[in-house]
Scaffold this motif. Structure first.
Motif, PDB file in Angstrom:
ATOM      1  N   GLN A  69       0.811  -1.217   0.000  1.00 42.97           N
ATOM      2  CA  GLN A  69       0.000   0.000   0.000  1.00 42.97           C
ATOM      3  C   GLN A  69       0.845   1.268   0.000  1.00 42.97           C
ATOM      4  N   ALA A  70       1.966   1.247   0.743  1.00 45.42           N
ATOM      5  CA  ALA A  70       2.817   2.442   0.765  1.00 45.42           C
ATOM      6  C   ALA A  70       3.421   2.719  -0.611  1.00 45.42           C
ATOM      7  N   GLN A  71       3.523   1.670  -1.429  1.00 46.61           N
ATOM      8  CA  GLN A  71       4.056   1.885  -2.778  1.00 46.61           C
ATOM      9  C   GLN A  71       2.959   2.339  -3.745  1.00 46.61           C
ATOM     10  N   GLY A  72       1.783   2.628  -3.216  1.00 43.38           N
ATOM     11  CA  GLY A  72       0.714   3.170  -4.057  1.00 43.38           C
ATOM     12  C   GLY A  72       0.110   2.135  -4.982  1.00 43.38           C
ATOM     13  N   VAL A  73       0.138   0.877  -4.561  1.00 44.40           N
ATOM     14  CA  VAL A  73      -0.359  -0.217  -5.389  1.00 44.40           C
ATOM     15  C   VAL A  73      -1.648  -0.747  -4.764  1.00 44.40           C
ATOM     16  N   ASN A  74      -2.624  -1.008  -5.613  1.00 43.18           N
ATOM     17  CA  ASN A  74      -3.940  -1.472  -5.193  1.00 43.18           C
ATOM     18  C   ASN A  74      -3.918  -2.980  -4.944  1.00 43.18           C
ATOM     19  N   THR A  75      -4.455  -3.407  -3.823  1.00 44.03           N
ATOM     20  CA  THR A  75      -4.508  -4.848  -3.521  1.00 44.03           C
ATOM     21  C   THR A  75      -5.924  -5.370  -3.709  1.00 44.03           C
ATOM     22  N   ILE A  76      -6.071  -6.364  -4.562  1.00 44.04           N
ATOM     23  CA  ILE A  76      -7.382  -6.951  -4.814  1.00 44.04           C
ATOM     24  C   ILE A  76      -7.502  -8.222  -3.986  1.00 44.04           C
ATOM     25  N   PRO A  77      -8.380  -8.247  -2.995  1.00 42.50           N
ATOM     26  CA  PRO A  77      -8.505  -9.465  -2.186  1.00 42.50           C
ATOM     27  C   PRO A  77      -9.169 -10.586  -2.993  1.00 42.50           C
ATOM     28  N   VAL A  78      -8.606 -11.768  -2.915  1.00 39.93           N
ATOM     29  CA  VAL A  78      -9.221 -12.939  -3.534  1.00 39.93           C
ATOM     30  C   VAL A  78      -9.815 -13.784  -2.410  1.00 39.93           C
ATOM     31  N   GLN A  79     -11.062 -14.192  -2.608  1.00 41.72           N
ATOM     32  CA  GLN A  79     -11.760 -14.893  -1.530  1.00 41.72           C
ATOM     33  C   GLN A  79     -11.104 -16.231  -1.193  1.00 41.72           C
ATOM     34  N   MET A  80     -11.162 -16.560   0.080  1.00 43.50           N
ATOM     35  CA  MET A  80     -10.568 -17.815   0.538  1.00 43.50           C
ATOM     36  C   MET A  80     -11.498 -18.479   1.550  1.00 43.50           C
ATOM     37  N   ASP A  81     -11.292 -19.781   1.721  1.00 46.18           N
ATOM     38  CA  ASP A  81     -12.008 -20.490   2.786  1.00 46.18           C
ATOM     39  C   ASP A  81     -10.966 -21.101   3.718  1.00 46.18           C
ATOM     40  N   GLU A  82     -11.387 -22.044   4.547  1.00 48.89           N
ATOM     41  CA  GLU A  82     -10.431 -22.582   5.525  1.00 48.89           C
ATOM     42  C   GLU A  82      -9.335 -23.406   4.878  1.00 48.89           C
ATOM     43  N   TYR A  83      -9.414 -23.642   3.579  1.00 51.44           N
ATOM     44  CA  TYR A  83      -8.356 -24.360   2.877  1.00 51.44           C
ATOM     45  C   TYR A  83      -7.546 -23.438   1.960  1.00 51.44           C
ATOM     46  N   GLY A  84      -7.748 -22.132   2.106  1.00 46.89           N
ATOM     47  CA  GLY A  84      -6.941 -21.173   1.355  1.00 46.89           C
ATOM     48  C   GLY A  84      -7.686 -20.537   0.205  1.00 46.89           C
ATOM     49  N   LEU A  85      -6.946 -19.986  -0.743  1.00 44.99           N
ATOM     50  CA  LEU A  85      -7.517 -19.317  -1.911  1.00 44.99           C
ATOM     51  C   LEU A  85      -8.492 -20.222  -2.646  1.00 44.99           C
ATOM     52  N   ILE A  86      -9.598 -19.620  -3.127  1.00 39.79           N
ATOM     53  CA  ILE A  86     -10.596 -20.383  -3.875  1.00 39.79           C
ATOM     54  C   ILE A  86     -10.392 -20.119  -5.366  1.00 39.79           C
ATOM     55  N   PRO A  87      -9.924 -21.115  -6.126  1.00 38.69           N
ATOM     56  CA  PRO A  87      -9.624 -20.879  -7.548  1.00 38.69           C
ATOM     57  C   PRO A  87     -10.815 -20.330  -8.326  1.00 38.69           C
ATOM     58  N   GLU A  88     -12.027 -20.806  -8.010  1.00 34.97           N
ATOM     59  CA  GLU A  88     -13.207 -20.346  -8.750  1.00 34.97           C
ATOM     60  C   GLU A  88     -13.439 -18.850  -8.530  1.00 34.97           C
ATOM     61  N   ALA A  89     -13.157 -18.381  -7.323  1.00 35.04           N
ATOM     62  CA  ALA A  89     -13.324 -16.952  -7.035  1.00 35.04           C
ATOM     63  C   ALA A  89     -12.324 -16.138  -7.853  1.00 35.04           C
ATOM     64  N   LEU A  90     -11.085 -16.625  -7.922  1.00 38.06           N
ATOM     65  CA  LEU A  90     -10.053 -15.934  -8.696  1.00 38.06           C
ATOM     66  C   LEU A  90     -10.411 -15.923 -10.177  1.00 38.06           C
ATOM     67  N   SER A  91     -10.916 -17.067 -10.645  1.00 31.52           N
ATOM     68  CA  SER A  91     -11.275 -17.185 -12.052  1.00 31.52           C
ATOM     69  C   SER A  91     -12.383 -16.207 -12.426  1.00 31.52           C
ATOM     70  N   SER A  92     -13.417 -16.150 -11.602  1.00 29.49           N
ATOM     71  CA  SER A  92     -14.533 -15.272 -11.970  1.00 29.49           C
ATOM     72  C   SER A  92     -14.130 -13.805 -11.844  1.00 29.49           C
ATOM     73  N   LEU A  93     -13.285 -13.508 -10.869  1.00 27.19           N
ATOM     74  CA  LEU A  93     -12.772 -12.146 -10.722  1.00 27.19           C
ATOM     75  C   LEU A  93     -12.034 -11.705 -11.991  1.00 27.19           C
ATOM     76  N   LEU A  94     -11.171 -12.581 -12.508  1.00 27.33           N
ATOM     77  CA  LEU A  94     -10.335 -12.205 -13.652  1.00 27.33           C
ATOM     78  C   LEU A  94     -11.093 -12.238 -14.964  1.00 27.33           C
ATOM     79  N   ASP A  95     -12.071 -13.138 -15.069  1.00 28.12           N
ATOM     80  CA  ASP A  95     -12.852 -13.196 -16.296  1.00 28.12           C
ATOM     81  C   ASP A  95     -13.645 -11.909 -16.507  1.00 28.12           C
ATOM     82  N   GLN A  96     -14.067 -11.310 -15.397  1.00 27.34           N
ATOM     83  CA  GLN A  96     -14.870 -10.077 -15.512  1.00 27.34           C
ATOM     84  C   GLN A  96     -14.034  -8.811 -15.465  1.00 27.34           C
ATOM     85  N   TRP A  97     -12.717  -8.960 -15.378  1.00 25.58           N
ATOM     86  CA  TRP A  97     -11.818  -7.830 -15.127  1.00 25.58           C
ATOM     87  C   TRP A  97     -11.946  -6.754 -16.210  1.00 25.58           C
ATOM     88  N   VAL A  98     -11.959  -5.500 -15.776  1.00 25.47           N
ATOM     89  CA  VAL A  98     -11.980  -4.380 -16.716  1.00 25.47           C
ATOM     90  C   VAL A  98     -10.668  -3.617 -16.549  1.00 25.47           C
TER      91      VAL A  98
END
Lengths: 491, 491
Positions: B173-202
């Motif tokens: 954040q101090a470097q002025g960079v935006n962090t996009i949170p990717v959803q996770m569950d108790e087993y870590g990052l959820i690939p489907e969440a990442l996939s849908s996030l990136l497919d809709q990316w503008v």
């Protein structure tokens, strides 16, 4: 008499330094050592799992009777022993146990070593304001990078010496910051040039001046106290930070004399004599807290320790600490335990003995180099000012006297290249001065001072007397002298 | 069968990394060791002036029969001795003499230690492409800072885990960079969440994903091989770098079982068993050279060594080296000489013995922690997944069952604060999960997955079993359990 407080200079901080947040985790850490508290807040490994149980080092004992470069013998050896647990350490109040130095924490540096350095700093520089502080870094290269990140933002301008350490300039340029060269002569930065540059300045003023003022790299010059005072006054007037990068500060030497018989008798003897012979630092003039001083063990103990320290006003240094928390964290704990072990055993007095020994060594090496330059370089085309500080000497060469100067289109850089290559052919390498030339734009463009018109006809080479033994040094300079003579048709 | 070459990913470099120039001085250094050359080009102090003549360390001897945390005895002690000059070193071909480690140079790390780590890395990860390399850093915090400077420019976006190490997020954040949170569950990052996030990316896509995939901080989760494969495929599809920050990789443990009798027998015995029990890294899947792996001795030897290493494709790592040349330079030479001394004496085999010992220790500590959570935490409001890697465990709490939930305006964070403060009152501190929440904007805004709707009613706390001895750990968790019970009116 109480010292004044520093001036508020937070308006000079960079976008990055301003936007850096404190971690909420830090608020939890105040409970870390609270009695009765089970602190499950941090991912710290148990010291039981550190495989280093004890480390030791053999170091020489002050006062270094046979010189600081002499092989250590059993008679003058001090053995530093640092155990994992404080209870085993012989000097337990002063040593840093491995359980602490090898753990996370102490971004500012371990208190034992920074306290030693604060006492040392006040002894040498007598910092004239109250709220100064000192934090550890991993060496001046990193300190300079951290300084830039703390004060400048992409698109800003800073002031630099017309010739400066090329790595330091690269650090700036990659960060998208404009470097404004300030004209210098053989005695360093010219205050009048800086003054006229800033008086005419259009747009946002430069936020800082970067200077290697003692044993300058590459020119070997040492800025006089008069110039330092004039430049400090300009910093106050034009509201900029002075960054003094001072790895060579304790490589100050006796003035050069051709009278060899008188040389031995001139070395300083007492600590008082030694301290008063040092040129005053910008820090020692800093009543407002606008000097950031970068200090290091690299040239006085060893570069591979990767331990430096930054001196400045506490409010500004706090921003450096926040940066270090999310970058280097702190210098190596092994470095800190051993270097602190050495300093505590030597004491302030023994450390000064070491620095006095260093002064004698470098004075001798400088003398051998300058004697050789005087003997082997053709004096009708070469001039030089014997350095009084640092590792470097420069020889200025009149390019216009080169037989091919006209053929080279009166371009002195072509003469420089020819001599550099001839030097390599003869077996001695010195670095062309143009490699250190700062580049950058100022608005309005600077006028060349009359003193600086020599750029059109003169070049220089940077050599060092630091890195090679004395016999190799003399022989190397004989070879470089021959290279110049060959180029100038004098051999 | 020869391995493929990495893909050209230079288009992903940052403005800073692209604009960084090589120093002309480097071109001179190729003459440094040329026979017959007097090299007066560099400001290197003579090793004669390094005050450290010899350093030693007492370390345990493999195979660590009494456990890696046992006090070293004379019977199982190995003494490492490193002299200033190689000729005195007993293992002269493998040790790093102080004259070299305490000098300038070797920004990539001293070759003996990086060679050891390359062999180790290939043994563990079997890197599937040819032109991978490894360079030293001063720890993963700095490696991450350097990674950001190498790939992102102010205004860029990167992908991060929905909950992540807060210091790592601050660095971004101090470097002025935006962090996009990717959803996770108790087993870590959820690939489907990442996939849908990136497919809709503008707009310009994120340049990298930052993940602590093994022993995740703060959640303690460990990403499965299936999820790693799915995420790697997304990196290829959407052309981003995966940064795997893996300080906890070798803190993988036996699966938790409530059957105490069966616990002792489950520890891995052979090196092969140990290696095959490790979850495969992203690096081990990386056919294109788009993984930057951050590794460190901090959790396996000691944090205060300040030694980490970065693994990735050679072309990208070259940009890291240029950055390190003008920032940290290299890790401490004392650290390198001693750590290399340890690794050379242990050998690859002894180092694996150490890591196996570490696995046993952490398995036991984790078991004690989870047993205590099961025993002392009220099971009708608390759930937990026993971690299989790292230093952290989390306990999820149903905030909606708190007696004051309505009074708190159904804000789970108010319940979180109440429990945190009650914990401190009872004498045990665990960190509120919300302190690790990533913040950042995506366009279009992400839709909450159904799995994640629990955010409205559930909170979690991060604890560690790493930092405290076993009896304190159990007692602390009893106190925290009591705090929850008090809050929920169960005591």
């Amino acid at each position: 008499m109480s010292k004044p407080q520093s001036k508020d200079l937070k308006h000079l901080l960079s976008q990055e330094a301003v936007s850096r947040n404190n971690s909420p985790l830090k608020s939890a850490f105040r409970y870390f050592k609270q009695p009765g508290m089970t602190f499950l807040g941090g991912g710290l490994p148990l010291a039981d799992y550190f495989p280093f149980d004890k480390i030791t080092a053999d170091v020489p004992t002050p006062g270094f009777a046979n010189g600081i470069g002499a092989q250590i013998t059993d008679a003058d050896k001090t053995v530093i022993e640092i155990y994992k647990r404080a209870a085993k350490n012989k000097e337990e109040n002063k040593d840093i146990e491995l359980a602490r130095s090898l753990q996370y924490g102490f971004t500012e540096g371990q208190p034992e070593i920074t306290d030693f350095l604060k006492t040392h700093t006040d002894m040498i520089h007598k910092v004239p304001y109250a709220d100064w502080d000192l934090i550890a870094s991993v060496g001046n290269t990193e300190s300079w990078d951290a300084t830039l990140r703390t004060f400048v933002t992409r698109g800003d301008s800073i002031l630099v010496e017309e010739y400066s350490f090329s790595s330091a300039l690269e650090t700036v340029q990659a960060q998208g910051v404009n470097t404004i060269p300030v004209q210098m002569d053989e005695y360093g930065l010219i205050p009048e040039a800086l003054s006229s540059l800033l008086d005419q300045w259009v747009g946002p003023k430069p936020k800082l001046l970067y200077t290697i003022c003692t044993g300058q790299n590459p020119t070997g010059s040492c800025l006089s106290i008069e110039r330092r005072k004039a430049i400090y006054a300009l910093a106050v007037k034009h509201d900029f930070i002075i960054v003094e990068d001072e790895p060579y500060y304790f490589l100050q030497m006796e003035p050069y004399t051709t009278d060899k018989a008188s040389r031995g008798g001139k070395h300083v003897h007492s600590h008082e004599e030694f301290i008063s012979a040092l040129v005053p630092s910008f820090l020692s003039l800093d009543v407002e807290g606008r000097v950031i001083r970068l200090d290091s063990f690299s040239k006085v103990l060893a570069p591979g320790l990767r331990f430096g320290w930054i001196v400045g006003q506490a409010t500004l240094l706090e921003r450096f600490v926040r940066l270090h928390e999310v970058s280097i964290q702190c210098p190596s704990g092994v470095t800190q335990s051993l270097t602190n072990g050495l300093l505590q055993r030597w004491g302030q007095s023994g450390y000064l003995d070491w620095l006095i020994g260093l002064r004698a060594e470098y004075t001798h090496k400088r003398d051998v180099a300058i004697d050789a330059v005087a003997q082997y370089f053709p004096q009708d085309v070469v001039t030089f000012v014997p350095p009084v500080a640092g590792m470097f000497f420069t020889t200025t060469i009149d390019a216009s006297k080169h037989p091919k100067f006209k053929e080279f289109g009166e371009d002195p850089l072509k003469v420089e290249t020819a001599i550099y290559e001839q030097g390599i052919k003869q077996g001695c390498l010195m670095i062309p001065g143009s490699w250190f030339k700062s580049e950058g734009k100022s608005d309005p463009p600077q006028k060349e001072l009359p003193e600086n018109s020599s750029h059109k006809t003169h070049i220089f080479f940077r050599g060092t007397y630091a890195a090679v033994p004395l016999d190799a040094l003399e022989h190397g300079l004989e070879k470089f002298g021959k290279a110049i003579k060959i180029e100038y048709g004098l051999e």
